[in-house]
Design an enzyme around this catalytic site. Structure first.
Site, PDB file in Angstrom:
ATOM      1  N   TRP A 103      23.913 -17.568  15.124  1.00  0.00           N
ATOM      2  CA  TRP A 103      24.901 -17.249  14.092  1.00  0.00           C
ATOM      3  C   TRP A 103      26.124 -18.131  14.190  1.00  0.00           C
ATOM      4  O   TRP A 103      26.713 -18.493  13.168  1.00  0.00           O
ATOM      5  CB  TRP A 103      25.262 -15.767  14.114  1.00  0.00           C
ATOM      6  CG  TRP A 103      24.061 -14.909  13.860  1.00  0.00           C
ATOM      7  CD1 TRP A 103      23.499 -14.002  14.715  1.00  0.00           C
ATOM      8  CD2 TRP A 103      23.254 -14.889  12.666  1.00  0.00           C
ATOM      9  NE1 TRP A 103      22.394 -13.426  14.126  1.00  0.00           N
ATOM     10  CE2 TRP A 103      22.217 -13.949  12.875  1.00  0.00           C
ATOM     11  CE3 TRP A 103      23.302 -15.575  11.459  1.00  0.00           C
ATOM     12  CZ2 TRP A 103      21.242 -13.680  11.904  1.00  0.00           C
ATOM     13  CZ3 TRP A 103      22.329 -15.310  10.491  1.00  0.00           C
ATOM     14  CH2 TRP A 103      21.321 -14.371  10.727  1.00  0.00           C
ATOM     15  N   ASP A 172      33.137 -13.032  14.165  1.00  0.00           N
ATOM     16  CA  ASP A 172      31.966 -12.444  13.515  1.00  0.00           C
ATOM     17  C   ASP A 172      31.550 -11.248  14.370  1.00  0.00           C
ATOM     18  O   ASP A 172      31.019 -11.405  15.455  1.00  0.00           O
ATOM     19  CB  ASP A 172      30.845 -13.487  13.437  1.00  0.00           C
ATOM     20  CG  ASP A 172      29.549 -12.915  12.859  1.00  0.00           C
ATOM     21  OD1 ASP A 172      29.477 -11.697  12.600  1.00  0.00           O
ATOM     22  OD2 ASP A 172      28.595 -13.706  12.678  1.00  0.00           O
ATOM     23  N   LYS A 196      24.129  -3.783  10.279  1.00  0.00           N
ATOM     24  CA  LYS A 196      23.805  -3.558  11.685  1.00  0.00           C
ATOM     25  C   LYS A 196      24.395  -2.223  12.146  1.00  0.00           C
ATOM     26  O   LYS A 196      23.694  -1.331  12.544  1.00  0.00           O
ATOM     27  CB  LYS A 196      24.344  -4.685  12.547  1.00  0.00           C
ATOM     28  CG  LYS A 196      23.529  -5.974  12.735  1.00  0.00           C
ATOM     29  CD  LYS A 196      23.116  -6.755  11.642  1.00  0.00           C
ATOM     30  CE  LYS A 196      22.204  -7.898  11.771  1.00  0.00           C
ATOM     31  NZ  LYS A 196      22.755  -9.219  11.542  1.00  0.00           N
TER      32      LYS A 196
HETATM   33  C1  LIG Z   1      22.863 -10.469  11.069  1.00  0.00           C
HETATM   34  C2  LIG Z   1      23.994 -11.321  11.442  1.00  0.00           C
HETATM   35  C3  LIG Z   1      24.540 -12.256  10.543  1.00  0.00           C
HETATM   36  C4  LIG Z   1      23.975 -12.512   9.171  1.00  0.00           C
HETATM   37  O1  LIG Z   1      24.176 -11.464   8.312  1.00  0.00           O
HETATM   38  P1  LIG Z   1      23.765 -11.558   6.761  1.00  0.00           P
HETATM   39  O2  LIG Z   1      24.453 -10.387   6.184  1.00  0.00           O
HETATM   40  O3  LIG Z   1      22.273 -11.474   6.714  1.00  0.00           O
HETATM   41  O4  LIG Z   1      24.245 -12.852   6.220  1.00  0.00           O
HETATM   42  C5  LIG Z   1      25.644 -12.967  10.955  1.00  0.00           C
HETATM   43  N1  LIG Z   1      26.181 -12.804  12.177  1.00  0.00           N
HETATM   44  C6  LIG Z   1      25.667 -11.942  13.070  1.00  0.00           C
HETATM   45  C7  LIG Z   1      26.301 -11.788  14.412  1.00  0.00           C
HETATM   46  C8  LIG Z   1      24.559 -11.169  12.728  1.00  0.00           C
HETATM   47  O5  LIG Z   1      24.047 -10.302  13.623  1.00  0.00           O
END
Ligand SMILES: *Cc1c(COP(=O)(O)O)cnc(C)c1O
Length: 360
Positions: A103, A172, A196
């Protein structure tokens, strides 16, 4: 209905059953108004109240200071990889990134479209099995911001302590937001995809300090400016209504569990059960270095890929689903976000014991 399975999926991930049941009722008939939730205008007073309540709950649970805006945006977490440098990385300037997994790598790629990237940490050579242990990043102080991923969903690593820097800290938090207590004022911007730890897919939450809004270059299109969404309370265009509503239900559930402090304690207990199992044997090998281990995504390998396939196959038969690791490291990944029940973790550990006995 069949018995509910234990869903270890990394995302979209398991949600509290009572949240699902409430959403099912509201989709058909919201607050006995004779209209379904997902049919409501986003400008109706009913939906405006829903959106406000979701924001208020998030502010309360995370203790978000008043000088931060909370935005609910479409485009998932991945759109933020571009929106952040678009808004905050001025041409000819540098941003600092800590490369701790897939990511962050994707975010670096987008940032390079807008300016220079300084990689102050990179664990790619050891298959991203760790995050930095020395978190002094004042070397980044001249750059526009320092960007990192607090929990690396695929590799199962997590920052225990956040980077210390004099520049804007951007995180993030897609896979560990609301899983532990933190001080929002340490950060310039926090973002997270909802699917998540917060709700269903379709919404990214952005928490941004308000002084950052004005710096966006004039060349950035309207929809990609944080200022646009901040000015209109995330209602510049149609927001992800259902996701915002469902996040609200999850937040209410979390408050009823005792809030972030209480869930953090439970998260540590859940993770410790599995890590203790891994550490008690040679049969299972954790992917992450011990000091970098995540409480949300637990990654491990078995002695062979064949045994790993057998493991996930037999686990699924026993109602333990979604344990296959990401294709980049293989093996097993148990994602145990806030809503994942303790009993499911106990069941997994018992399964791991039995499986080892029968296959070693
Ligand atoms: C799942 C995830 C993403 C991507 O998320 P999307 O909503 O599918 O774009 C980005 N960063 C992390 C840490 C993730 O776990």
């Amino acid at each position: 209905m069949p018995a509910r399975i234990y869903n270890f999926s990394p995302g979209p991930a398991t949600l509290p059953q009572e949240v699902l049941a409430q959403a099912a009722r509201d989709i058909v008939n919201f607050q006995d108004k004779g209209i379904g939730l997902i049919e409501l205008s986003h400008r109706s007073k009913e939906f405006m109240a829903v959106a406000q309540e979701t924001e208020d709950l998030l502010r309360e649970l995370m203790n978000i200071p008043d000088n931060y805006k909370v935005l609910f945006l479409q485009g998932g977490a991945s759109s933020q990889f571009a929106m952040i440098p678009m808004n905050l990385l001025r041409q000819g300037r540098t941003a600092t990134y800590l490369n701790t997994g897939t990511w962050s790598k994707k975010a670096v790629k987008e940032a390079k479209l807008f300016g220079d990237v300084d990689l102050a940490f990179d664990s790619s050579s050891t298959t991203f099995d760790c995050v930095p242990q020395d978190n002094n990043f004042h070397s980044a102080d001249g750059s526009e911001y320092l960007y990192f991923v607090s929990n690396n969903t695929i590799y199962g690593t997590q920052f225990r302590n956040f980077p210390e820097t004099g520049t804007n800290l951007i995180c993030d938090m897609s896979s560990d937001i609301l899983s532990r207590e933190l001080d929002v004022s340490q950060f310039a911007l926090i973002f997270a995809g909802a699917q998540k730890n917060m709700g269903p897919a379709g919404c990214a939450v952005v928490i941004i300090r308000d002084d950052l809004l004005a710096g966006c270059p004039d060349s950035v299109p309207t929809m990609f400016r944080y200022q646009t969404h901040a000015d209109k309370g995330s209602m510049f265009n149609t927001p992800p209504c259902f996701a915002i509503y469902a996040i609200g239900l999850v937040l209410k559930w979390l408050r009823d569990q005792g809030g972030v402090a209480a869930i953090a304690e439970l998260n540590c207990k859940k993770a410790a059960l599995i890590y203790d199992m891994i550490d008690s044997t040679e049969f299972y090998r954790g992917h992450a270095q011990v000091s970098s281990r995540s409480t949300m995504n637990i990654t491990f390998n078995l002695p062979s890929p064949e045994l790993e396939a057998k493991f996930t196959g037999e686990a699924t038969e026993q109602g333990l689903d979604g344990l296959k690791g990401h294709r980049s490291i293989g093996g097993i990944r148990a994602s145990i976000y806030n809503a994942f029940p303790y009993e499911g973790v106990e069941k997994l550990v018992n399964f791991m014991k039995d499986f080892e006995k029968q296959n070693s």
